[in-house]
Design an enzyme around this catalytic site. Sequence first.
Site, PDB file in Angstrom:
ATOM      1  N   GLY A  54       6.421   9.885 -48.109  1.00  0.00           N
ATOM      2  CA  GLY A  54       6.227   9.220 -46.762  1.00  0.00           C
ATOM      3  C   GLY A  54       7.368   9.612 -45.855  1.00  0.00           C
ATOM      4  CD  GLU A  55      11.980   9.556 -46.283  1.00  0.00           C
ATOM      5  OE1 GLU A  55      12.408  10.633 -46.218  1.00  0.00           O
ATOM      6  OE2 GLU A  55      12.497   8.870 -47.309  1.00  0.00           O
ATOM      7  N   GLY A  56       7.341  10.809 -43.014  1.00  0.00           N
ATOM      8  CA  GLY A  56       6.857  11.918 -42.329  1.00  0.00           C
ATOM      9  C   GLY A  56       7.204  13.141 -42.754  1.00  0.00           C
ATOM     10  CB  SER A  57       9.063  14.094 -45.908  1.00  0.00           C
ATOM     11  OG  SER A  57       8.142  13.276 -47.082  1.00  0.00           O
ATOM     12  CD  GLU A  63       4.902   5.693 -44.794  1.00  0.00           C
ATOM     13  OE1 GLU A  63       5.613   4.850 -45.261  1.00  0.00           O
ATOM     14  OE2 GLU A  63       4.946   6.993 -45.013  1.00  0.00           O
TER      15      GLU A  63
END
EC number: 2.4.2.21
Length: 338
Positions: free
Chosen positions: A304-307, A162
């Site tokens: 975040g970011e799906g990292s 996200e």
Amino acid sequence: MSSEHPFDDLNILIKTMPTASAEAVAAVRARDAQLTKPPGALGRLEEIVEHLAAWQGKESPTIERPTVVVFAGNHGVTAQGVSPFPSSVTEQMLKNFSAGGAAVNQICATWGAGLKVFELALQIPTKDFCEAPAMEARECAGTVAFGMEAIAGGADLLAFGEMGIGNTTSAAAIYHALYGGAAADWVGRGTGLDDAGLQRKISAVERAVALHKPELTDPWEVLRRLGGREIAAMAGGILAARMERIPVLLDGYVACAAAAILHAIDPSTLDHCLAGHRSPEGAHGEVLRRFGKKPLLDLGMRLGEGSGAALAMGIVKAAVACHRDMATFSSAGVDNKA
């Protein structure tokens, strides 16, 4: 979605979820017993392969199209001074994703994973949930449905990420509504709040949960009143992955807020998920404990970011490679135990 009760269709879908394949797990264990290693020597890598087999329904699981799906949304609660960054950063970061300049771009490239990014009406933030429900019921249910559709493309392993200034406040409010305790138990510093900002964030979560409390017995109401579009879309993606028998790696603090909604409806909705990593943001470790999931990684990541989940894809790929390509005692001419 039905117009009168927009979440009914989702509740019906949850009751029809597929279950794990015991036959595929048995086949994996039979092959594992023949590989050139002592039983259990690869530890959790062996468990990962069993998990993939169970949910893909394959005796020989594959990771050929791992994919990270990132949703971006803006939040009206930023009006409460809960983030040091303006909401314009959300759109700017989307351009960074498109240009290949974000951390998740580099991680996906390292493992050969696909990356899909979806913008969710950034010019129309959700309402400030300290004053009103963040979303209307049909809007929220429709966004869940959008997230379900977004997984199309043939992925065999998924992670959801996200981007959204203010979304750690939304996640904290969801956890506080679902799990109780004090708001401060669930609130972290997000993108780097100072002490005064942290107190504003705690206050916003307290006020929001108090305002909506009479309606928070239904997890879908928790989502629509306190969530964001990216959280709703991630919930839809996780649910659709289950229906399509695609294993999921859960990302961090905000992504797990989406998972927490599904878990509150039915804990088994997360059976196809592994925890990709543990974030130091807020009380993410406590959330994973409530899910009954041990993270694959614990590297202090809170981007975040799906990292974090994207990084864990490398471990999953290695687990599959070991199971698939290691020699057996017979093929290698190595004596097995007597």
